[in-house]
Design a protein around this motif. Structure first.
Motif, PDB file in Angstrom:
ATOM      1  N   ARG A   1      82.101  72.287  83.051  1.00  0.00           N
ATOM      2  CA  ARG A   1      83.202  71.375  83.352  1.00  0.00           C
ATOM      3  C   ARG A   1      84.417  71.699  82.485  1.00  0.00           C
ATOM      4  O   ARG A   1      85.558  71.740  82.976  1.00  0.00           O
ATOM      5  CB  ARG A   1      82.768  69.924  83.117  1.00  0.00           C
TER       6      ARG A   1
ATOM      7  N   VAL B   1      81.111  72.998  90.017  1.00  0.00           N
ATOM      8  CA  VAL B   1      82.023  72.209  89.201  1.00  0.00           C
ATOM      9  C   VAL B   1      83.409  72.228  89.837  1.00  0.00           C
ATOM     10  O   VAL B   1      83.923  73.304  90.171  1.00  0.00           O
ATOM     11  CB  VAL B   1      82.113  72.781  87.770  1.00  0.00           C
TER      12      VAL B   1
ATOM     13  N   ARG C   1      81.045  68.496  98.524  1.00  0.00           N
ATOM     14  CA  ARG C   1      80.773  67.245  97.811  1.00  0.00           C
ATOM     15  C   ARG C   1      81.491  67.224  96.466  1.00  0.00           C
ATOM     16  O   ARG C   1      81.968  66.177  96.027  1.00  0.00           O
ATOM     17  CB  ARG C   1      79.269  67.048  97.617  1.00  0.00           C
ATOM     18  N   ALA C   2      81.571  68.386  95.809  1.00  0.00           N
ATOM     19  CA  ALA C   2      82.274  68.455  94.522  1.00  0.00           C
ATOM     20  C   ALA C   2      83.761  68.136  94.704  1.00  0.00           C
ATOM     21  O   ALA C   2      84.368  67.464  93.868  1.00  0.00           O
ATOM     22  CB  ALA C   2      82.087  69.833  93.891  1.00  0.00           C
TER      23      ALA C   2
ATOM     24  N   THR D   1      78.329  70.192  80.902  1.00  0.00           N
ATOM     25  CA  THR D   1      79.465  70.004  79.994  1.00  0.00           C
ATOM     26  C   THR D   1      80.241  71.300  79.812  1.00  0.00           C
ATOM     27  O   THR D   1      81.478  71.317  79.870  1.00  0.00           O
ATOM     28  CB  THR D   1      78.972  69.492  78.633  1.00  0.00           C
TER      29      THR D   1
ATOM     30  N   THR E   1      86.813  75.029  93.227  1.00  0.00           N
ATOM     31  CA  THR E   1      85.449  74.834  92.751  1.00  0.00           C
ATOM     32  C   THR E   1      84.899  76.125  92.171  1.00  0.00           C
ATOM     33  O   THR E   1      85.286  77.226  92.586  1.00  0.00           O
ATOM     34  CB  THR E   1      84.512  74.364  93.884  1.00  0.00           C
TER      35      THR E   1
ATOM     36  N   THR F   1      83.942  64.174  95.729  1.00  0.00           N
ATOM     37  CA  THR F   1      83.569  63.209  94.684  1.00  0.00           C
ATOM     38  C   THR F   1      84.218  63.508  93.343  1.00  0.00           C
ATOM     39  O   THR F   1      84.209  62.664  92.456  1.00  0.00           O
ATOM     40  CB  THR F   1      82.053  63.185  94.488  1.00  0.00           C
ATOM     41  N   ARG F   2      84.754  64.750  93.206  1.00  0.00           N
ATOM     42  CA  ARG F   2      85.313  65.194  91.928  1.00  0.00           C
ATOM     43  C   ARG F   2      84.268  65.171  90.811  1.00  0.00           C
ATOM     44  O   ARG F   2      84.598  64.992  89.638  1.00  0.00           O
ATOM     45  CB  ARG F   2      86.526  64.344  91.527  1.00  0.00           C
ATOM     46  N   GLN F   3      83.037  65.360  91.200  1.00  0.00           N
ATOM     47  CA  GLN F   3      81.923  65.362  90.262  1.00  0.00           C
ATOM     48  C   GLN F   3      81.177  66.684  90.345  1.00  0.00           C
ATOM     49  O   GLN F   3      81.257  67.405  91.340  1.00  0.00           O
ATOM     50  CB  GLN F   3      80.951  64.207  90.563  1.00  0.00           C
ATOM     51  N   VAL F   4      80.437  66.989  89.273  1.00  0.00           N
ATOM     52  CA  VAL F   4      79.566  68.162  89.274  1.00  0.00           C
ATOM     53  C   VAL F   4      78.402  67.903  90.224  1.00  0.00           C
ATOM     54  O   VAL F   4      77.832  66.807  90.248  1.00  0.00           O
ATOM     55  CB  VAL F   4      79.051  68.456  87.853  1.00  0.00           C
ATOM     56  N   VAL F   5      78.056  68.905  91.029  1.00  0.00           N
ATOM     57  CA  VAL F   5      76.956  68.785  91.986  1.00  0.00           C
ATOM     58  C   VAL F   5      75.899  69.835  91.659  1.00  0.00           C
ATOM     59  O   VAL F   5      76.192  71.035  91.663  1.00  0.00           O
ATOM     60  CB  VAL F   5      77.448  68.962  93.438  1.00  0.00           C
TER      61      VAL F   5
END
Length: 208
Positions: A167, A136, A94-95, A164, A147, A98-102
């Motif tokens: 990332r 991340v 998923r990370a 934060t 990741t 979505t390129r997001q933190v999970v």
């Protein structure tokens, strides 16, 4: 415990110092393992971290390759693990997608009951199971390089400041990875040029 303005200022200074040390370590790294260990040291100092798992992403195969793991004081060998296809399930997938933190809470039960997911122990089995996971994506120039996953024995362990911190660290590592790959390509090109010149010299010597 409430944070006073003075204590918050001190925490920010400590964080910036650690981030600076990480950037320096990554900038001088000449082996990939040095990048992974610098990330591990940063994570252990700044976020809840009983284990860390790092993988690189191959967009051509749409799969991740495990490159480093650390847990309970040991670095298990992950070089024999097969490539992990990026799917719709799993925090690392998923990370990447979505390129997001999970963040995953109740981590172990979630892994055991997820679709096709398995719980992976990092390091020796001490009877404890991770309850929180933070993944991340390592990103540079808009691309996902890999990741970084950290875990904690506590549930709901990860807060916005941890997101934060990791990332920023992961993105610094992504730049270091790309620099290392560039150096490797340059070394291979130089070696190929030297071999070509050697063969040409041998050919000319044979002719003469």
């Amino acid at each position: 415990m409430a944070h006073t303005p003075e204590s918050q200022h001190t925490e920010q200074e400590v964080f910036l110092q650690r981030l600076t040390h990480l950037a320096e370590a990554l900038g001088t790294a000449r082996e990939f393992v040095a990048i992974w260990r610098a990330l591990r040291v940063f994570a252990a100092a700044h976020v809840p971290c009983i284990g860390i798992f790092i993988s690189l992403y191959d967009p051509v195969r749409d799969a991740r390759t495990a490159v480093y793991a650390y847990g309970d004081g040991e670095e298990p060998d992950v070089s024999t693990l097969p490539p992990m296809p990026v799917s719709a399930e799993g925090p690392n997938s998923r990370a990447v997608r979505t390129r997001q933190v999970v963040i995953t809470n109740d981590y172990w039960n979630t892994k055991l009951h997820g679709k096709g997911q398995i719980g992976i122990l990092v390091g020796p089995d001490n009877g404890l199971r991770p309850q929180s996971s933070l993944v991340v994506p390592m990103m540079t120039m808009g691309r996902v390089v890999g990741t970084v996953e950290v875990q904690s024995y506590e549930d709901n362990a990860y807060r916005p400041e941890h997101v934060t911190a990791m990332r920023m660290a992961a993105n610094l590592a992504a730049v270091a990875v790309e620099n290392m790959r560039l150096l490797e390509r340059e070394r291979r090109a130089r070696a190929a040029a030297e071999e070509s010149n050697r063969l040409k010299d041998e050919f000319l010597a044979t002719l003469s």
